[in-house]
Scaffold this motif. Structure first.
Motif, short mmCIF file in Angstrom:
data_model
loop_
_atom_site.label_atom_id
_atom_site.label_comp_id
_atom_site.label_asym_id
_atom_site.label_seq_id
_atom_site.Cartn_x
_atom_site.Cartn_y
_atom_site.Cartn_z
N GLY A 34 0.73 -0.97 0.27
CA GLY A 34 0.15 0.16 0.17
C GLY A 34 0.71 1.16 -0.17
O GLY A 34 0.24 2.48 -0.64
N TYR A 35 2.09 1.65 0.79
CA TYR A 35 2.95 2.63 0.50
C TYR A 35 4.14 2.58 0.22
O TYR A 35 4.30 3.98 -0.25
N SER A 36 4.81 2.26 0.51
CA SER A 36 5.93 2.19 0.34
C SER A 36 6.89 2.37 -1.21
O SER A 36 6.79 1.42 -2.29
N ALA A 37 8.04 3.09 -1.15
CA ALA A 37 8.20 3.17 -2.85
C ALA A 37 9.34 3.49 -2.58
O ALA A 37 10.37 4.05 -2.00
N LEU A 38 10.21 3.06 -3.81
CA LEU A 38 11.48 3.46 -4.43
C LEU A 38 12.51 3.26 -5.14
O LEU A 38 11.97 2.73 -6.31
N ARG A 39 13.00 4.07 -6.10
CA ARG A 39 13.55 4.99 -7.20
C ARG A 39 15.27 4.57 -7.27
O ARG A 39 15.27 5.69 -6.11
N VAL A 40 16.25 4.83 -7.62
CA VAL A 40 17.48 5.38 -8.03
C VAL A 40 17.90 5.89 -9.83
O VAL A 40 16.98 4.97 -10.29
N LEU A 41 17.31 6.97 -9.33
CA LEU A 41 17.59 7.66 -10.78
C LEU A 41 19.60 7.33 -11.06
O LEU A 41 20.40 7.81 -10.04
N GLU A 42 19.67 6.99 -11.93
CA GLU A 42 21.13 8.10 -12.65
C GLU A 42 20.86 9.06 -13.29
O GLU A 42 20.55 9.01 -14.66
N LEU A 43 21.48 9.29 -13.71
CA LEU A 43 22.16 11.53 -14.56
C LEU A 43 23.64 11.33 -15.08
O LEU A 43 24.15 11.24 -13.81
N GLU A 44 23.33 11.86 -16.18
CA GLU A 44 25.33 12.04 -16.54
C GLU A 44 25.41 13.13 -16.33
O GLU A 44 24.53 14.18 -15.91
N PRO A 45 26.63 13.75 -16.39
CA PRO A 45 26.70 14.79 -16.45
C PRO A 45 25.73 15.99 -16.90
O PRO A 45 25.89 15.71 -18.26
N GLY A 46 25.97 17.07 -16.63
CA GLY A 46 24.15 17.80 -16.75
C GLY A 46 23.15 16.81 -16.82
O GLY A 46 22.08 18.69 -17.69
N GLY A 47 22.86 16.40 -16.50
CA GLY A 47 21.30 15.44 -16.67
C GLY A 47 20.60 16.34 -15.90
O GLY A 47 21.05 16.87 -14.76
N SER A 48 19.13 15.72 -15.84
CA SER A 48 18.12 16.56 -15.29
C SER A 48 17.00 15.38 -15.87
O SER A 48 16.73 14.98 -16.29
N HIS A 49 16.12 15.70 -14.26
CA HIS A 49 14.83 15.14 -14.51
C HIS A 49 13.97 15.02 -14.01
O HIS A 49 13.57 15.74 -12.34
N PRO A 50 12.86 15.42 -14.51
CA PRO A 50 11.33 16.62 -14.11
C PRO A 50 10.92 14.71 -13.16
O PRO A 50 10.30 13.52 -13.02
N LEU A 51 10.57 15.18 -11.47
CA LEU A 51 9.92 13.67 -10.46
C LEU A 51 8.52 14.68 -10.23
O LEU A 51 8.16 16.21 -9.85
#
Length: 274
Positions: A34-51
């Protein structure tokens, strides 16, 4: 991997639950809880990601490298760290129903620890010097706990998250313990995710034994990038290969009215321990 796909079993070897740009992606739907979540985000140099936070609160925790988190009109500059074996890190809290942008000039790897929740708390920065560091256990059960988002250390609605460093050859998550029932003042009901990294290519072992008929049962060899789901059951020990420090990130959340970590130790493993 589609969001409603189930991870295969309780042990998720590195890459088996990947969904680009995430090296690991575990949602409540995928874990079938019902509740717990986990993500591991990998970003290259200069990278960005919307959450997009949706119905969950999130903590952005650098594993390797630093990043900037833009959310709710705030800008949090996370200095991060060289690796999870290099000490505590600063972090950022992203509330539910918020949007965030995570960017890294030098690149890195970042854990996004999440929990479905009801309250919308303010976006906040967690400074590394304020993270409580606990020496737990002794002898070959000694380990170091970073209580960065423990129940009494940092305010969240449901999310509880800590890091554990276990020296090579030592046991942690010991004695085996559980938190799968609501027993006021004695035990809280919490789903838990373990995410592992092992120093210098080492390995470890993780045990879950049933606390009820048909309950969770696992003995797994774990390596860097692996995760283990703990929906119920006695979990522990976590055993580190001699000469190789074991790191794990614990992410927990549950349905209780109070955000608390109350555990019961396995009665067969506590005699003579304390």
């Amino acid at each position: 991997m589609e969001d409603n796909d189930k991870p295969q079993g309780l042990h998720l070897p590195a890459g088996s639950a990947a969904s680009a740009p995430y090296a690991l992606s575990i949602s409540p739907e995928q874990a079938r809880w019902g509740y717990s979540a986990l993500r591991v985000l990998e970003l290259e140099p200069g990278g960005s990601h919307p959450l997009t936070a949706g119905d969950s609160e999130w903590i952005v925790l650098p594993l390797t490298g630093g990043c900037t988190v833009h959310t709710q009109g705030e800008i949090f500059e996370l200095q991060g760290r060289e690796s999870v074996f290099g000490g505590v890190s600063d972090f950022a809290y992203v509330p539910r129903d918020a949007h965030a942008q995570i960017a890294s000039g030098a690149g890195g790897r970042f854990a996004l620890a999440g929990a479905r929740c009801e309250r919308r708390l303010p976006a906040r920065y967690g400074p590394a010097p304020e993270v409580p560091v606990e020496a737990r256990g002794s002898g070959n059960q000694a380990r170091e706990v970073h209580n960065f988002a423990a129940a009494g250390a940092f305010e969240c609605d449901r999310l509880i998250a800590v890091e554990v460093l276990t020296p090579g050859g030592n046991w942690s998550s010991y004695p085996p313990h559980k938190h799968d029932e609501h027993r006021p003042g004695e035990e809280s009901e919490l789903e838990e995710i373990y995410y592992f990294e092992i120093d210098r290519g080492g390995l470890g072992y993780q045990r879950i034994s049933p606390s009820r008929q048909g309950g969770a049962d696992l003995l797994a060899e774990v390596r860097t990038g692996d995760a283990v789901l703990v929906p119920d059951g006695w979990h522990g020990p976590s055993i580190a290969e001699p000469g190789h420090t074991m790191y794990y990130l614990n992410v927990m959340a549950g349905p209780g009215a109070e955000r608390e970590w109350l555990i019961r130790f396995h009665p067969d493993h506590t005699e003579g321990y304390r």
